[in-house]
Design a protein around this motif. Structure first.
Motif: not given
Length: 118
Positions: A38-65
């Motif tokens: 879970e990621l949280s933020a009081p404001e959205l970034n310039e793209h309207g996101f808390v964080r782009d879901y694609q930026e969580l790919a590193a966690l997927k790679h860490y878990i898989d590897d």
């Protein structure tokens, strides 16, 4: 506060060696784990996101590897690799890379969840 979550899956074995020998979890066994970050933020970034879901790919790679189809006692060099310990481990890993990380939940079964939230 805005919140987003993303779910990751892996299969692994573990053994809770500090439990009495007659306890089922003291025996070598495995789970199909679900990790929810879970990621949280009081404001959205310039793209309207808390964080782009694609930026969580590193966690997927860490878990898989590092975790998928492995023995967790060896991965974490610990005798008590519980869902609670995994939640804290993944929280710390994510928080170091994604400052918006606010919680991590880990499930070993369809009916149980452990959560780490500071």
């Amino acid at each position: 506060m805005y919140r987003i979550t993303k779910e990751f899956h892996f299969s692994a074995s573990h053994q809770l060696r500090a439990l009495p020998l007659e306890h089922q979890c003291a025996r070598l066994h495995g789970h199909n784990y679900i990790v929810e970050v879970e990621l949280s933020a009081p404001e959205l970034n310039e793209h309207g996101f808390v964080r782009d879901y694609q930026e969580l790919a590193a966690l997927k790679h860490y878990i898989d590897d590092s975790f998928d189809h492995r023995h967790l006692n060896e991965v974490l060099a610990h005798d008590q690799v519980t869902a609670e310990c995994l939640a804290k481990h993944f929280y710390d890993w994510c928080k170091a890379r994604l400052p918006e990380t606010s919680a991590v939940r880990v499930s070993e079964t369809t009916k149980t969840w452990a959560e780490y939230r500071p």
